[in-house]
Write a protein that holds these residues in place. Structure first.
Motif, PDB file in Angstrom:
ATOM      1  N   ILE A 250       0.812  -1.221   0.000  1.00 43.65           N
ATOM      2  CA  ILE A 250       0.000   0.000   0.000  1.00 43.65           C
ATOM      3  C   ILE A 250       0.841   1.265   0.000  1.00 43.65           C
ATOM      4  O   ILE A 250       0.310   2.375  -0.088  1.00 43.65           O
ATOM      5  CB  ILE A 250      -0.941   0.043   1.227  1.00 43.65           C
ATOM      6  N   GLN A 251       2.160   1.127   0.119  1.00 42.74           N
ATOM      7  CA  GLN A 251       3.012   2.309   0.294  1.00 42.74           C
ATOM      8  C   GLN A 251       3.280   2.996  -1.032  1.00 42.74           C
ATOM      9  O   GLN A 251       3.821   2.399  -1.971  1.00 42.74           O
ATOM     10  CB  GLN A 251       4.339   1.914   0.942  1.00 42.74           C
ATOM     11  N   LEU A 252       2.910   4.287  -1.115  1.00 44.10           N
ATOM     12  CA  LEU A 252       3.243   5.093  -2.275  1.00 44.10           C
ATOM     13  C   LEU A 252       4.589   5.750  -2.067  1.00 44.10           C
ATOM     14  O   LEU A 252       4.928   6.162  -0.954  1.00 44.10           O
ATOM     15  CB  LEU A 252       2.193   6.178  -2.494  1.00 44.10           C
ATOM     16  N   GLY A 253       5.344   5.870  -3.140  1.00 43.58           N
ATOM     17  CA  GLY A 253       6.628   6.546  -3.085  1.00 43.58           C
ATOM     18  C   GLY A 253       6.838   7.368  -4.331  1.00 43.58           C
ATOM     19  O   GLY A 253       6.134   7.201  -5.344  1.00 43.58           O
ATOM     20  N   VAL A 254       7.808   8.269  -4.295  1.00 47.46           N
ATOM     21  CA  VAL A 254       8.106   9.119  -5.438  1.00 47.46           C
ATOM     22  C   VAL A 254       8.683   8.260  -6.560  1.00 47.46           C
ATOM     23  O   VAL A 254       9.600   7.457  -6.341  1.00 47.46           O
ATOM     24  CB  VAL A 254       9.088  10.235  -5.037  1.00 47.46           C
ATOM     25  N   ASN A 255       8.124   8.425  -7.767  1.00 54.12           N
ATOM     26  CA  ASN A 255       8.529   7.651  -8.957  1.00 54.12           C
ATOM     27  C   ASN A 255       8.348   6.139  -8.733  1.00 54.12           C
ATOM     28  O   ASN A 255       9.123   5.324  -9.210  1.00 54.12           O
ATOM     29  CB  ASN A 255       9.973   7.957  -9.353  1.00 54.12           C
ATOM     30  N   LYS A 256       7.285   5.794  -8.037  1.00 55.84           N
ATOM     31  CA  LYS A 256       6.990   4.401  -7.746  1.00 55.84           C
ATOM     32  C   LYS A 256       5.628   4.039  -8.314  1.00 55.84           C
ATOM     33  O   LYS A 256       4.705   4.857  -8.318  1.00 55.84           O
ATOM     34  CB  LYS A 256       7.009   4.166  -6.235  1.00 55.84           C
ATOM     35  N   THR A 257       5.500   2.806  -8.802  1.00 58.90           N
ATOM     36  CA  THR A 257       4.230   2.310  -9.319  1.00 58.90           C
ATOM     37  C   THR A 257       3.810   1.071  -8.529  1.00 58.90           C
ATOM     38  O   THR A 257       4.615   0.174  -8.291  1.00 58.90           O
ATOM     39  CB  THR A 257       4.338   1.958 -10.808  1.00 58.90           C
ATOM     40  N   ILE A 258       2.559   1.060  -8.131  1.00 64.24           N
ATOM     41  CA  ILE A 258       1.977  -0.071  -7.395  1.00 64.24           C
ATOM     42  C   ILE A 258       0.986  -0.782  -8.314  1.00 64.24           C
ATOM     43  O   ILE A 258       0.163  -0.138  -8.982  1.00 64.24           O
ATOM     44  CB  ILE A 258       1.260   0.412  -6.122  1.00 64.24           C
ATOM     45  N   LYS A 259       1.050  -2.106  -8.348  1.00 65.22           N
ATOM     46  CA  LYS A 259       0.094  -2.894  -9.113  1.00 65.22           C
ATOM     47  C   LYS A 259      -0.933  -3.517  -8.167  1.00 65.22           C
ATOM     48  O   LYS A 259      -0.585  -3.985  -7.082  1.00 65.22           O
ATOM     49  CB  LYS A 259       0.787  -3.991  -9.900  1.00 65.22           C
ATOM     50  N   GLY A 260      -2.176  -3.506  -8.611  1.00 60.63           N
ATOM     51  CA  GLY A 260      -3.225  -4.099  -7.806  1.00 60.63           C
ATOM     52  C   GLY A 260      -4.336  -4.638  -8.665  1.00 60.63           C
ATOM     53  O   GLY A 260      -4.274  -4.587  -9.904  1.00 60.63           O
ATOM     54  N   THR A 261      -5.370  -5.126  -8.015  1.00 61.49           N
ATOM     55  CA  THR A 261      -6.527  -5.687  -8.712  1.00 61.49           C
ATOM     56  C   THR A 261      -7.789  -5.004  -8.212  1.00 61.49           C
ATOM     57  O   THR A 261      -7.972  -4.825  -6.998  1.00 61.49           O
ATOM     58  CB  THR A 261      -6.631  -7.207  -8.458  1.00 61.49           C
TER      59      THR A 261
END
Length: 818
Positions: A250-261
């Motif tokens: 769940i952690q957002l970061g600078v220049n980061k992409t999270i994948k989910g459904t």
């Protein structure tokens, strides 16, 4: 390099605790003339300094500064917060991180915030994870992984990329055969053309611009993203589209992409739950993204990205916090304004030293300063960059006093005298472990300033390599240079030499030092200014001393025998220690005189005090209390020589009684001392419920007799209004209200009510209001106000004039006025 040639801080190599008091000759830009400045080493490369100053226009000021090397030591700056949609005190955050294994050396409150939701204005980053975008992101105060501080621009774009599924109508023409009957009744057939509508399902990948992260819905009608840092649910209201996204991270970061459904999509909904492995996209009905969120296809992949589009290089940041204004940039002032308020600021010097500053305000103890004045002070401390954090009632600072404390404690005085819950804070912490062996010796004293011939008690404490409390390694011995006074046990007695005096201490090879300042330019402060005694009575009087001006009074250690005592012969005699014996015979008036260094204070004395007899108190149980107080003009009758002892007392009348008794007490900037640390309070203490300012009430016009009394009581924090803009001056005062006002008055003159008896176990204790229970118990322990024979206190019972006269008399007797 600090450019302050006016501030002299002794450099001590093996001395961990420095208590430096500079008297009258120093100046701090933005704060004014320094009348007290004391510093302590609280960690490697970290110093805490407290100031009492007199500003040329504002009056008394109190400021606290922590200067810390967070680059070359084990100390680390961190940004801390609870859930975004909540608030908590700095003290609770300190406790939480202490319980998580951190050791907190210092802490201050952080960014301004929406008081209704707790959401901070700016972006918050913790350990590289974005906690919230804030509702007004612009710039942040940032720390890199090495602890270096800087101001950085925020240019972050939040977006989601996913698959929507929607149905599109398709119209086709179909020719069929129709049938009918002609006019002759003969059946016939004919071709018929019809339009048929069917729906085809389409899927499409779309980009969804996210306006805010972990921020409540607002008027922008933007798309919002939430994770568990925000709270346990979105806390939205009304009709919204909210898509639940299941993610592994769940952690957002600078220049980061999270994948989910996409787990589910809820339409026309509100307040969707958030778990530790879900995020929620939410937008309000009617927004530009509402339909797209509604069409997100459950079971499909969705990505959430944060991209930095500017040059802030926030991807290199460990922790960051928003701020309201910058006040120093590249060594120059960057702010304006003339509002005087409590202030909190953080700055950094050229060498990377971090500077935490808090200035108290809106109290008798400290008025507060403007933003340009705060800028001047920070620049004078050597800051090349500094920002103004949340001020006003939120301003607070915590410090751990090495040797004497194992946990950081609040050292400032909030303008409401109790901590306001805030959004986030900045802590200086470490996690290292150290041995329990003593490595540093610290010295505390009962006073920083001392009169010639007066004594101060000394105390010693030890700390280990990380400045945590440790056992003293052996007996402590103190010493002072010849001609600078004497040491006897753990007491220092000042000699005739004035100025800064160093006191040294040693314990089994560990050395320490502190300073006191001997002053003879003092203000004489007798404990009372007015005294009424029976003929032949004996009274042991006392006197204190202060250093400063009419608005700044720093307490000075003294004793009664240092002063020259005398009195008018007609009223009696007084000894060199201040023991006064009243003459016998008829009533007489005169003065007791107290002198030192050409300065004199006097106490007005009445021997053989008048006792006023009212026609309706002849056989009343409170006759003596009423008669003595009325004879000294501490209270008045109701006309025609009547007192109406059993009549109801109004709130205004009780306030007037307190003001009249106040006329005999020396209330000029009362003071108190802290024997462990040498800290002090200068000024009249403020109420826990009211700012020390005169408050206007719509039912207290200036034309009414009670107006000046009400203004006096509210400005002192003794009484408060009813919460609706009124004071209710003519309303009957209750017994619990009377207890509260009496205790707050006692605090305002810095008189601690004694514990003469245990708290009675009132049979109606449960009915005593929570806001008054402590005050009722305090007054009861002092023997000032008691319950009834039935065992009840009757907290909401209406007080009579006789009951009020009794508690005023008992207080005056404890204080020494009668």
């Amino acid at each position: 390099m600090i450019k302050r040639h006016h501030r002299v801080l002794a450099c001590i190599v093996a001395i961990v605790m420095l208590g430096a008091c500079l008297s009258g000759f120093s100046y701090a830009p933005g704060l004014g003339n320094i009348y007290h400045e004391a510093s302590w080493d609280i960690f490697d490369g970290t110093t805490y300094t407290s100031y009492v100053t007199e500003h040329s226009t504002h009056g008394i000021e109190r400021a606290y500064v922590v200067e810390a090397d967070v680059v070359n030591t084990k100390l680390t700056p961190i940004i801390v917060t609870g859930e975004v949609h909540s608030t908590q005190t700095v003290g609770s955050l300190v406790n939480y991180y202490e319980n998580q294994g951190y050791h907190v050396v210092a802490a201050i409150n952080g960014d301004i915030y929406d008081t209704s939701t707790g959401t901070p204005k700016g972006t918050v980053i913790r350990e590289g994870n974005i906690i919230t975008s804030g509702y007004g992101p612009d710039r942040v105060w940032a720390f890199d992984k090495e602890g270096k501080a800087s101001i950085r621009k925020v240019d972050l774009t939040y977006s989601a990329h996913g698959t929507i599924e929607y149905q599109w109508p398709v119209e086709t023409k179909v020719v069929t055969t129709g049938s009918g009957v002609d006019v002759n009744g003969v059946p016939y057939e004919y071709p018929k053309e019809e339009t048929e509508t069917t729906y085809e399902t389409y899927t499409k990948e779309v980009d969804l611009p996210i306006g805010f992260f972990n921020v409540p819905h607002g008027g922008a009608n933007a798309l919002h993203l939430y994770n568990r840092h925000y709270g346990s649910s979105t806390m939205t209201k009304g009709s919204n589209a909210e898509a639940v996204i299941r993610v592994d991270d769940i952690q957002l970061g600078v220049n980061k992409t999270i994948k989910g459904t996409v787990e589910s999509v809820n339409k026309n909904t509100e307040n969707t739950p958030i778990t530790s492995n879900t995020m929620v996209l939410s937008t309000v009905l009617g927004s530009a993204t509402y339909d797209r969120v509604c069409c997100l296809k459950p079971g499909t992949e969705i990505t959430i990205s944060v991209e930095e589009t500017g040059e802030g290089q926030l991807n290199q940041v460990s922790d960051a916090i928003g701020f309201y204004y910058s006040i120093v940039e590249n060594g120059s002032n960057s702010t304006s304004g003339n509002n005087i308020n409590p202030r909190t600021a953080i700055g950094v010097k050229e060498d990377g030293t971090l500077v935490l500053t808090e200035v108290d305000g809106r109290t008798y103890m400290s008025k507060g300063i403007t933003l340009p004045e705060l800028s001047s002070f920070m620049r004078d401390l050597g800051c090349k960059d500094a920002v103004n954090l949340d001020g006003g009632g939120s301003s607070v600072i915590y410090v751990r006093k090495a040797g004497f404390e194992n946990k950081a404690g609040r050292i400032s005085t909030p303008s409401g005298n109790s901590e306001r819950k805030i959004s986030n804070a900045i802590l200086l912490v470490y996690k290292n472990q150290s041995s329990s062996s003593a490595a540093h010796l610290h010295i505390g004293k009962s006073m920083q300033l001392v009169m010639p011939g007066a004594s101060v008690s000394l105390s010693a404490a030890a700390s280990n390599e990380l400045y945590e409390q440790a056992k003293l390694p052996g007996e402590v011995t103190y010493s002072v240079s010849e001609g600078s006074g004497t040491i006897s046990g753990n007491y220092y007695t000042a000699g005739e030499k004035t100025g800064k005096i160093e006191i040294k201490a040693s314990s089994n090879g560990i050395n320490g030092s502190t300073f006191v300042t001997v002053v003879d330019d003092i203000i004489i402060k007798p404990s009372v200014t007015k005294l009424s005694l029976a003929a032949g009575a004996v009274k042991d009087l006392s006197v204190s001393a202060a250093y400063g001006t009419s608005s700044v009074n720093v307490p000075v250690s003294t004793n009664d025998s240092i002063f020259k005592w005398s009195c008018d012969s007609a009223i009696g005699t007084v000894t060199n220690e201040g023991v006064f014996t009243a003459t016998s015979g008829a009533a007489k008036n005169g003065y007791i005189y107290i002198e030192f260094g050409g300065k004199t204070a006097k106490i007005e004395v009445k021997v053989g005090a008048d006792i006023k007899n009212f026609t309706d108190t002849t056989d009343h149980w409170a006759k003596t209390y009423i008669g003595v107080l009325a004879g000294q003009n501490y209270l008045n009758g109701m006309g025609e020589n009547m007192f109406q002892p059993d009549g109801q007392l109004t709130r205004a009348q009780f306030v007037a009684m307190l003001k009249k008794i106040d006329s005999g007490i020396n209330t000029d900037t009362a003071t108190s001392g802290d024997t462990a640390s040498g800290e002090y309070i200068s000024g009249t203490p403020e109420s826990s419920d009211n700012p020390a300012e005169s408050i206007s009430f719509k039912d207290v016009p200036d034309s009414e007799w009670f107006a000046p009394y009400v203004k006096w009581a509210t400005s002192k924090g003794i009484a408060s209004g009813m919460g609706d803009g009124t004071f209710a001056p003519n309303a009957p005062i209750t017994r619990e209200q009377m207890s509260v006002m009496l205790c707050k008055y006692s605090a305002s003159v810095n008189f601690m009510l004694p514990n003469k008896q245990p708290v009675p176990n009132f049979s109606d204790t449960a009915s005593i209001s929570s806001w008054s229970r402590e005050y009722v118990n305090t007054a009861a322990r002092a023997g000032i106000i008691n319950g009834f024979d039935t065992g009840e206190f009757a907290p909401q019972g209406q007080a009579t004039r006789a009951q009020a006269a009794t508690i005023i008399y008992k207080f005056a007797e404890l204080y020494g006025l009668i």
